[in-house]
Design an enzyme around this catalytic site. Structure first.
Site, short mmCIF file in Angstrom:
data_model
loop_
_atom_site.label_atom_id
_atom_site.label_comp_id
_atom_site.label_asym_id
_atom_site.label_seq_id
_atom_site.Cartn_x
_atom_site.Cartn_y
_atom_site.Cartn_z
N GLY A 69 2.25 11.24 7.74
CA GLY A 69 2.44 11.17 9.18
C GLY A 69 3.25 9.98 9.63
CB CYS A 98 -0.93 -0.01 1.20
SG CYS A 98 -1.99 1.46 1.32
CB CYS A 157 -7.24 0.11 6.09
SG CYS A 157 -7.12 -0.10 4.31
#
EC number: 2.8.1.13
Length: 374
Positions: A132, A108, A204
């Site tokens: 982040g 990903c 996810c």
């Protein structure tokens, strides 16, 4: 080549990947404070978000929007679900079909966050992107190196090892110099909606669902025998794809007449016979390897391996650095460790380091046992 990051911040447009979490929120805030022209972008990478058990894409988008409103920046949205399916999820399924245990987060990052997102941000006129992630970058002449994050508990270089130096050169990592408590404190100080939001865990697209329930939607399960290392059948498994090396939970073994009270662990997956091999004890000899074989290794920047090289490696996230010797073989790479390595798992990634520099890594093809097996 001059790195884009060395331009005047006031003249540099940065688009931050806003996940709806505290790390990306603070990243955007810090870049504003550093004088960059900052915008945000929220990525949707999975379509099936109508179930309550799926990861909360709508909530994450709302949180990202609230943060952008608070700090006064524009939020773009983009749908990369097709790219995710083609370049990440289909590979994930193929690996499980082959009896391996893949790590979709690594693909990903390479295919979505540092390819699809980067390309899209550049098309919007960005000079750089930011994320982040708890990693750092270092510009050394024409190359940009990927470094571990300063917080050893949050360092995410393991997951970014397959991102190339050219992509790292286009990326800023504002929280890589910070520890997690500092990041939350900054978010609280500035009243960001994500200040106390729990970190996301797991894959996810699975969200809070049981992994086995999710996987059986896409792959047919093939039940088979559970055997001891002596070949005694002591149970049945629901499918090798539901198990990984070193696993203890969910084996359904217990109450055997001649067995000790020690817990059972997955030692080996015999794909040819569809048999799960188990043994008792956290220190079972079959759990330990002296070396591993990896196929193609993706290097962040070119690495000279003309002769064996002393490095450190991680065979799983958050593992401490393990000393090893890496060498080329006719079919790939072989890493020989100074100390026994527990639960080396085909399909997972081995990542190599030279001090704080993440050099790159590859997929584990096989493990060599520490001691001979009968």
């Amino acid at each position: 080549m001059t790195s884009p990051a060395l331009k005047d911040p006031a003249k540099t447009r940065v688009i931050v990947g806003m996940s709806g979490g505290v790390d990306s929120s603070v990243s955007a805030l810090l870049l504003i404070e550093q004088g960059y022209q900052v915008e945000g972008l929220f990525m949707k990478n999975w379509e099936e978000d109508d179930g309550t058990e799926y990861c909360t894409a709508r909530e994450d988008l709302a949180d990202a929007q609230a943060v952008c409103d608070r700090i006064g920046i524009k939020l773009h949205t983009a749908n990369f679900a097709a790219e995710y399916w083609d370049n990440v999820f289909e590979h994930f399924l193929e690996e499980y079909k082959a009896g391996r245990t893949p790590n979709p987060d690594i693909l990903c990052n390479r295919e979505i966050k540092f390819k699809a997102f980067l390309d899209y941000a550049l098309s919007l006129g960005a000079d750089l992107i930011a994320t982040g992630h708890y990693v750092r970058r270092r510009d050394t002449g024409a190359l940009t190196e990927l470094l571990k994050g300063l917080d050893p508990n949050k360092d995410q270089s393991y997951f970014l090892h397959a991102v190339g130096g050219q992509e790292i050169a286009r990326t800023l990592f504002p929280v890589g110099e910070l520890e997690k408590p500092e990041v939350r404190a900054i978010a609280e100080k500035h009243g960001l909606a994500t200040a106390k939001k729990k970190d996301s865990t797991g894959i996810c697209f699975i969200g809070e669902r049981r992994f086995s329930d999710f996987l059986k939607q896409y792959l047919p399960a093939q039940p088979g025998d559970i055997e001891t290392t002596e070949g005694e059948v002591i149970g049945r498994h629901h499918g090798l794809m539901y198990h990984t090396i070193g696993q203890r939970q969910g084996l359904g073994i217990g109450g055997l007449k001649d067995a000790s009270d020690e817990p059972w662990y997955v030692l080996h997956k015999d794909l040819a016979r569809n048999v799960l091999v188990v043994g008792q004890g956290n220190e079972h000899p079959w759990l330990f390897s002296r070396a591993l074989l990896a196929s193609e290794i993706f290097w962040v920047n070119p690495v000279d391996l003309g002769s064996p090289r002393q490095l450190t490696a991680k065979v799983r996230y958050r593992q401490s650095d393990q000393r090893c010797t890496l060498e080329r073989t006719a079919s790939g790479y072989r890493a020989v460790f100074d100390e026994p390595q527990r639960a080396v798992t085909p399909g997972q990634s081995v990542v190599f380091y030279d001090g704080e520099v993440c050099l790159g890594g590859g997929v584990i093809e096989a493990a060599e046992p520490w001691s001979p097996r009968a």
